[in-house]
Design a protein around this motif. Structure first.
Motif, PDB file in Angstrom:
ATOM      1  N   GLY B  82     122.679  18.103 125.841  1.00 41.10           N
ATOM      2  CA  GLY B  82     123.726  18.611 124.964  1.00 41.10           C
ATOM      3  C   GLY B  82     123.483  20.090 124.711  1.00 41.10           C
ATOM      4  N   ALA B  83     124.546  20.826 124.546  1.00 43.46           N
ATOM      5  CA  ALA B  83     124.424  22.284 124.504  1.00 43.46           C
ATOM      6  C   ALA B  83     124.385  22.847 123.093  1.00 43.46           C
ATOM      7  CB  ALA B  83     125.578  22.911 125.273  1.00 43.46           C
ATOM      8  N   LEU B  84     124.357  21.974 122.080  1.00 44.54           N
ATOM      9  CA  LEU B  84     124.525  22.503 120.723  1.00 44.54           C
ATOM     10  C   LEU B  84     123.396  23.462 120.326  1.00 44.54           C
ATOM     11  CD1 LEU B  84     126.547  22.352 118.476  1.00 44.54           C
ATOM     12  CD2 LEU B  84     125.154  20.614 117.377  1.00 44.54           C
ATOM     13  N   ALA B  85     122.138  23.090 120.632  1.00 43.13           N
ATOM     14  CA  ALA B  85     121.027  23.951 120.217  1.00 43.13           C
ATOM     15  C   ALA B  85     121.087  25.330 120.889  1.00 43.13           C
ATOM     16  CB  ALA B  85     119.689  23.264 120.496  1.00 43.13           C
ATOM     17  N   PRO B  86     121.291  25.406 122.211  1.00 46.34           N
ATOM     18  CA  PRO B  86     121.426  26.738 122.818  1.00 46.34           C
ATOM     19  C   PRO B  86     122.617  27.528 122.284  1.00 46.34           C
ATOM     20  CG  PRO B  86     121.147  25.074 124.524  1.00 46.34           C
ATOM     21  CD  PRO B  86     121.242  24.347 123.234  1.00 46.34           C
ATOM     22  N   ILE B  87     123.740  26.844 122.039  1.00 50.83           N
ATOM     23  CA  ILE B  87     124.905  27.571 121.512  1.00 50.83           C
ATOM     24  C   ILE B  87     124.562  28.139 120.140  1.00 50.83           C
ATOM     25  CG2 ILE B  87     127.280  27.339 120.678  1.00 50.83           C
ATOM     26  CD1 ILE B  87     127.725  25.200 122.753  1.00 50.83           C
ATOM     27  N   ILE B 180     107.095  34.456 117.060  1.00 52.28           N
ATOM     28  CA  ILE B 180     108.238  34.307 117.954  1.00 52.28           C
ATOM     29  C   ILE B 180     109.257  33.379 117.308  1.00 52.28           C
ATOM     30  CG2 ILE B 180     107.034  34.786 120.100  1.00 52.28           C
ATOM     31  CD1 ILE B 180     106.745  31.798 120.504  1.00 52.28           C
ATOM     32  N   GLY B 181     110.517  33.538 117.679  1.00 53.44           N
ATOM     33  CA  GLY B 181     111.553  32.700 117.100  1.00 53.44           C
ATOM     34  C   GLY B 181     112.885  33.415 117.078  1.00 53.44           C
ATOM     35  N   ILE B 182     113.849  32.766 116.423  1.00 51.40           N
ATOM     36  CA  ILE B 182     115.216  33.292 116.407  1.00 51.40           C
ATOM     37  C   ILE B 182     115.286  34.679 115.782  1.00 51.40           C
ATOM     38  CG2 ILE B 182     117.496  32.884 115.391  1.00 51.40           C
ATOM     39  CD1 ILE B 182     117.392  30.257 116.479  1.00 51.40           C
ATOM     40  N   PHE B 183     114.563  34.860 114.682  1.00 50.99           N
ATOM     41  CA  PHE B 183     114.619  36.132 113.967  1.00 50.99           C
ATOM     42  C   PHE B 183     114.113  37.279 114.844  1.00 50.99           C
ATOM     43  CE2 PHE B 183     112.418  39.151 111.052  1.00 50.99           C
ATOM     44  CZ  PHE B 183     113.536  39.623 110.394  1.00 50.99           C
ATOM     45  N   THR B 184     112.957  37.068 115.490  1.00 50.26           N
ATOM     46  CA  THR B 184     112.392  38.099 116.360  1.00 50.26           C
ATOM     47  C   THR B 184     113.347  38.413 117.511  1.00 50.26           C
ATOM     48  OG1 THR B 184     110.270  37.111 115.839  1.00 50.26           O
ATOM     49  CG2 THR B 184     110.294  38.762 117.569  1.00 50.26           C
ATOM     50  N   ALA B 185     113.948  37.362 118.077  1.00 52.70           N
ATOM     51  CA  ALA B 185     114.897  37.583 119.171  1.00 52.70           C
ATOM     52  C   ALA B 185     116.074  38.426 118.681  1.00 52.70           C
ATOM     53  CB  ALA B 185     115.392  36.245 119.718  1.00 52.70           C
ATOM     54  N   HIS B 265     114.273  23.295 122.039  1.00 52.15           N
ATOM     55  CA  HIS B 265     115.632  22.757 122.014  1.00 52.15           C
ATOM     56  C   HIS B 265     115.906  21.994 120.747  1.00 52.15           C
ATOM     57  CE1 HIS B 265     117.833  23.603 125.683  1.00 52.15           C
ATOM     58  NE2 HIS B 265     116.670  23.671 126.282  1.00 52.15           N
ATOM     59  N   LYS B 266     115.858  22.695 119.625  1.00 50.82           N
ATOM     60  CA  LYS B 266     116.238  22.018 118.400  1.00 50.82           C
ATOM     61  C   LYS B 266     116.831  23.032 117.440  1.00 50.82           C
ATOM     62  CE  LYS B 266     111.617  22.174 116.229  1.00 50.82           C
ATOM     63  NZ  LYS B 266     111.421  23.498 116.062  1.00 50.82           N
ATOM     64  N   ILE B 267     117.617  22.519 116.510  1.00 51.69           N
ATOM     65  CA  ILE B 267     118.213  23.399 115.521  1.00 51.69           C
ATOM     66  C   ILE B 267     117.387  23.301 114.255  1.00 51.69           C
ATOM     67  CG2 ILE B 267     120.248  23.870 114.138  1.00 51.69           C
ATOM     68  CD1 ILE B 267     121.924  22.723 116.377  1.00 51.69           C
ATOM     69  N   ALA B 268     116.596  24.335 114.006  1.00 49.86           N
ATOM     70  CA  ALA B 268     115.812  24.349 112.778  1.00 49.86           C
ATOM     71  C   ALA B 268     116.648  25.069 111.727  1.00 49.86           C
ATOM     72  CB  ALA B 268     114.502  25.086 113.012  1.00 49.86           C
ATOM     73  N   GLY B 269     116.491  24.689 110.482  1.00 45.42           N
ATOM     74  CA  GLY B 269     117.247  25.360 109.428  1.00 45.42           C
ATOM     75  C   GLY B 269     116.806  26.802 109.271  1.00 45.42           C
ATOM     76  N   PRO B 274     111.149  28.784 116.019  1.00 44.64           N
ATOM     77  CA  PRO B 274     111.529  28.964 117.425  1.00 44.64           C
ATOM     78  C   PRO B 274     112.825  28.217 117.719  1.00 44.64           C
ATOM     79  CG  PRO B 274     109.267  28.184 117.232  1.00 44.64           C
ATOM     80  CD  PRO B 274     109.885  28.067 115.883  1.00 44.64           C
ATOM     81  N   GLY B 275     113.569  28.725 118.673  1.00 40.59           N
ATOM     82  CA  GLY B 275     114.802  28.066 119.077  1.00 40.59           C
ATOM     83  C   GLY B 275     115.010  28.328 120.541  1.00 40.59           C
TER      84      GLY B 275
END
Lengths: 285, 329
Positions: B82-87, B180-185, B265-269, B274-275
């Motif tokens: 499923g593509a939800l996490a990458p989206i 590393i993680g969404i914020f750093t990216a 591959h997960k949606i963390a709050g 990492p994401g």
């Protein structure tokens, strides 16, 4: 006029100064980041620069080695990509500037080309994977070169067109009035007038693909050994950086930094040469 | 004799022979049609890209249907994708990049057009544009070895602490500082989109007629008021076009993000966790994907990315095009 609100005036001045200081800071931050990135690259990369980098192939984990095969592969694929993409791009750009101009087809192509110009390069990699790698049954340097050609193409189309449009129509008319056929007007007058700009475009395109990694990941793949076979996977600097930087071995990480330094220096030199070329042209005008 | 010969030789060149005429006509036709087919090739390439991606993703799209877009699960072993996490990751990193990148880019553009001493202007513009030339993998390696450890040690603990008790924001900045993680990216992306937005914004700022600005200054406006009430309204279309262009870049950026996102591959709050993004998933997993369905799912992600960026870039180009037409009139 008598009851001029000085407090309000000062507030406006203060707000303005505050935001202008912010804008100074933004500029300084932008430059600082550029400086910081370059500094880190030199700091970490220069230490690994030695003769072995240019004479030995990438080592197995934990051993010393060089980047010869990756440098060779990068050069080969960049040359292939440029050789394929440039002529096609120049021809297409010529049509849009000389024949198509404001026709609907030219407008559409211009729009599509602009999209290709900023399309994610990884998608181009997927496209070439499906078309070439799947069909041929294996990864190859040919596929890598073709993927790079697809990235060179839109840059060259765009600059060729822009530069040819800068050539005054008076020149074309004068050449035609002297009896030159269209092909001579284009090749002997327009191309000569736009030469510096077109070379700039090609240099910028080469600079762009030199560091491209994503499209090579699943077209040229990588190769630990020296290979001159264009029909087989070939090592290249960006993918080596990707692999080595994420590895736990210090020797590999050092090589990744050195490779990063090599690529950045190449790209910056290409950019600066391209800029110098286009600015001398502007001065002459 | 000599004189006669030298007069006689140019004669054939002056008269157009039938064969020369034929040759010129031929060359004219060759060049015209050659260039035209090259131009059409560019058009066909884009069509080819879309057709190939659709064909490649057919298997996964027909297996999962529209649920592909709304499923978070990504399990190569049980072959559920499923593509939800990458989206989610793609949109969130780009959002962070825009939140940080837009004010700074516009600040630099204001600096360049309103404040900068003319002597420095060219040098600073060039330096900022060189940022655009640095390959994305360099940002990646720099982000991984320099930025991520710095954020982990100095910035993220402060953020976690500062937002600890706050109801909504607390969850957004929760969890251990991974580095590393969404914020750093997002931060890396904001640096990467900076030069794009800056150069477009600066260019459109310079199209503002000086008389307009001078009139405002003469009426007593401060520099900020001139920017806010004259420059920005005059150039809003162009600025938004530039922002969209930067957004298109941020959405599709691959290597820099792949290095620092953590590929989970997960949606963390929390945005510190990492994401993954669409492009990072493809880059990380494509060569490892062994089954047809796995490969096809990754290509579906590619198709999705292409459609998203295509839309964003098309809007950006249309806006900038409209601006050019206005300027032309």
């Amino acid at each position: 006029m008598q009851n001029f609100d000085m407090g309000r005036y000062h507030r406006r001045r203060r707000l303005s100064s505050l935001l202008m200081i912010g804008s100074w800071c933004a500029a300084v931050a932008g430059l600082a980041i550029l400086g910081l990135i370059l500094f880190t690259l030199f700091w970490r990369g220069v230490g690994g620069l030695n003769l072995a980098v240019f004479t030995e192939s990438t080592p197995p984990p934990g051993a010393a080695g060089g980047l010869l095969n990756a440098i060779f592969g990068s050069v080969m694929m960049t040359v292939l990509g440029t050789a394929l993409g440039t002529p096609l791009g120049i021809l297409a750009g010529t049509w849009m500037a000389e024949y198509g101009r404001n026709s609907r087809l030219a407008t559409t192509i211009r729009f599509i080309n602009d999209i290709l110009l900023s399309a994610p390069s990884i998608v181009i990699g997927l496209f070439v994977y499906e078309v070439m790698v799947v069909t041929m049954g294996h990864f190859s340097a040919w596929a890598g070169g073709c993927a790079l050609a697809l990235l060179v193409l839109p840059v060259v189309v765009r600059t060729t067109e822009d530069m040819l449009l800068l050539v005054p129509d008076g020149l074309r008319e004068a050449a035609s009035a002297l009896g030159s056929p269209r092909w001579m007007v284009i090749s002997k007058v327009c191309y000569r007038a736009a030469k510096a700009g077109m070379i700039t475009g090609v240099l910028l395109a080469v600079a762009r693909v030199t560091g491209e990694t994503a499209p090579l990941l699943f077209t040229a793949l990588n190769n630990q050994f020296m290979s001159t076979d264009m029909n087989a996977p070939m090592a290249n600097l960006p993918v080596v950086i990707f692999q080595f930087a994420l590895s736990p071995y210090p020797e590999w990480q050092q090589l990744a930094w050195t490779a990063a330094l090599l690529i950045t220096v190449t790209v910056l030199i290409l950019n600066i040469v391209a800029r110098a070329l286009s600015s001398t042209r502007l001065k002459k005008d | 004799m000599n004189q006669v010969a030298s007069v006689a030789t140019p004669a054939p060149a002056n008269s157009i022979t039938a064969s020369a005429l034929r040759r010129h006509t031929l060359w004219d036709a060759v060049l015209k049609h050659g260039t035209r087919s090259a131009a059409i090739t560019v058009l066909l390439l884009l069509g080819g890209v879309i057709a190939t991606l659709v064909q490649g993703s057919w298997l996964s799209l027909s297996t999962f249907g529209p649920g592909f877009l709304t499923t978070e699960k990504w399990n190569p072993v049980s072959e559920e994708f499923g593509a939800l996490a990458p989206i989610y990751g793609t949109l969130l990193t780009s959002l962070i990049a825009m939140l940080i990148g837009i004010p700074i880019s516009i600040g630099i553009a204001i600096f360049l057009t309103e404040l900068c001493p003319p002597r420095l202007k060219r040098a600073i513009s060039t330096a900022i544009e060189l940022l655009a030339g640095i390959p994305s993998i360099i940002y990646g390696i720099w982000g991984l070895f320099v930025l991520a450890p710095f954020l982990q040690a100095h910035v993220q603990p402060l953020m976690i602490e500062a937002f600890a008790g706050v109801p909504l924001l607390g969850g957004l900045f929760a969890g251990p500082p991974y580095g590393i993680g969404i914020f750093t990216a997002g931060i890396i992306l904001s640096i990467m989109v900076l030069p794009y937005i800056t150069s477009v914004t600066r260019d459109v700022f310079e199209t503002v007629p000086p008389t307009l600005k001078e009139s405002a200054y003469a009426l007593g406006c401060t520099t900020w008021e001139v920017v806010r009430k004259i420059v920005l309204p005059f150039t809003s279309t162009g600025v938004i076009g530039g922002i969209m262009l930067g957004l298109g870049r941020a959405l599709g950026e691959t290597m820099a993000v792949t290095f620092v996102i953590g590929n989970a591959h997960k949606i963390a709050g929390s945005i510190l966790a990492p994401g993954t993004t669409i492009s990072a998933s493809i880059a990380n997993e494509f060569t490892e994907a062994e089954t047809a369905l796995y490969t096809s799912s990754l290509i579906s992600l590619g198709l999705l990315l292409f459609l998203i960026t295509f839309t964003v870039l098309a809007i950006a180009r249309l806006m900038l095009l409209r601006l050019q037409r206005q300027a032309g009139k």
